[in-house]
Design an enzyme around this catalytic site. Structure first.
Site, short mmCIF file in Angstrom:
data_model
loop_
_atom_site.label_atom_id
_atom_site.label_comp_id
_atom_site.label_asym_id
_atom_site.label_seq_id
_atom_site.Cartn_x
_atom_site.Cartn_y
_atom_site.Cartn_z
N CYS A 236 0.86 -1.17 0.00
CA CYS A 236 0.00 0.00 0.00
C CYS A 236 0.90 1.22 0.00
O CYS A 236 1.89 1.25 0.73
CB CYS A 236 -0.89 -0.01 1.24
SG CYS A 236 -2.02 1.39 1.35
N HIS B 169 -9.10 -3.91 -1.69
CA HIS B 169 -8.10 -3.11 -0.97
C HIS B 169 -8.44 -1.62 -1.06
O HIS B 169 -8.46 -0.92 -0.03
CB HIS B 169 -6.71 -3.39 -1.56
CG HIS B 169 -5.61 -2.56 -0.99
ND1 HIS B 169 -4.56 -3.09 -0.29
CD2 HIS B 169 -5.39 -1.21 -1.02
CE1 HIS B 169 -3.75 -2.11 0.11
NE2 HIS B 169 -4.24 -0.97 -0.33
N GLU B 170 -8.71 -1.15 -2.29
CA GLU B 170 -8.95 0.29 -2.45
C GLU B 170 -10.26 0.72 -1.78
O GLU B 170 -10.32 1.77 -1.15
CB GLU B 170 -8.98 0.67 -3.94
CG GLU B 170 -7.67 0.42 -4.68
CD GLU B 170 -6.44 0.99 -4.00
OE1 GLU B 170 -6.56 2.00 -3.29
OE2 GLU B 170 -5.36 0.40 -4.16
N HIS C 177 -10.14 1.46 1.88
CA HIS C 177 -9.63 2.79 2.26
C HIS C 177 -10.78 3.78 2.51
O HIS C 177 -10.64 4.73 3.27
CB HIS C 177 -8.74 3.36 1.16
CG HIS C 177 -7.33 2.88 1.18
ND1 HIS C 177 -6.46 3.15 2.21
CD2 HIS C 177 -6.61 2.17 0.27
CE1 HIS C 177 -5.27 2.62 1.94
NE2 HIS C 177 -5.33 2.00 0.77
#
Ligand code: NI
Length: 177
Positions: free
Chosen positions: A100, A142-143, A146
């Site tokens: 990341c 993953h994104e 965020h």
């Protein structure tokens, strides 16, 4: 056009829930996306979420043909995804290595849904609806995490599989990151 600083883990702005976009196709939105794109390319990243540059809005960008940080990964189409909604497309989980831009120099083994449906909008407000798998599915999860203040170490089950990239993968060029 601007390359923006990427916030690092520990910054409180990475821990907050980002807000939905209500207005599409505005000059402000397009400018923000250009900045995200410039920042992502400058870092050789595979994806970036708006909170990583300090903007608390539900926008992620991702995609690449080949990437030096993930030399074995299959390509992922370049995508701007706004207000994403994720649904697992099977019950299968898969572990894979993630890094990341907010945790420079580190990698961890993270379980993710193997098959994923994702829905959302592009910058013009047109619908996106895709079902994907593997690394593509991993990047989107993953994104999108965020946007809810979740960084990948918070998804890990085995912290013995977390460490510095150059030590975990000593034979790879990507180790210099
Ligand atoms: Ni990230």
């Amino acid at each position: 056009m601007a390359i923006r600083p990427v916030l690092r883990m520990g910054d409180a702005r990475l821990m907050q829930r980002a807000r939905e976009i209500a207005l599409f196709d505005t000059p402000e939105l397009h400018t923000l996306i250009v900045d995200m794109d410039d920042t992502l390319r400058a870092q050789d990243g595979v994806g970036l979420a708006a909170p990583q540059i300090g903007v608390g809005l539900r926008i992620v960008i991702f995609g690449f043909d080949t990437n030096p940080r993930y030399p074995d990964a299959e390509s992922v189409p370049y995508t701007v995804l706004i207000n994403p909604v994720l649904t697992p497309a099977s019950e299968e989980f898969e572990e894979g290595w993630e890094g990341c831009l907010s945790l420079p120099g580190l990698r961890g083994l993270v379980p993710r849904w193997r098959h994923l449906r994702y829905e959302g909008f592009d910058p013009l407000g047109q619908r996106i609806d895709r079902t994907v798998e593997g690394f593509h599915a991993r990047v989107v999860q993953h994104e999108t995490d965020h946007l809810d203040g979740v960084l990948y170490p918070m998804r890990m089950k085995d912290m013995s599989r977390f460490g510095f990239t150059d030590l975990l993968f000593p034979d790879r060029a990507e180790a210099s990151e």
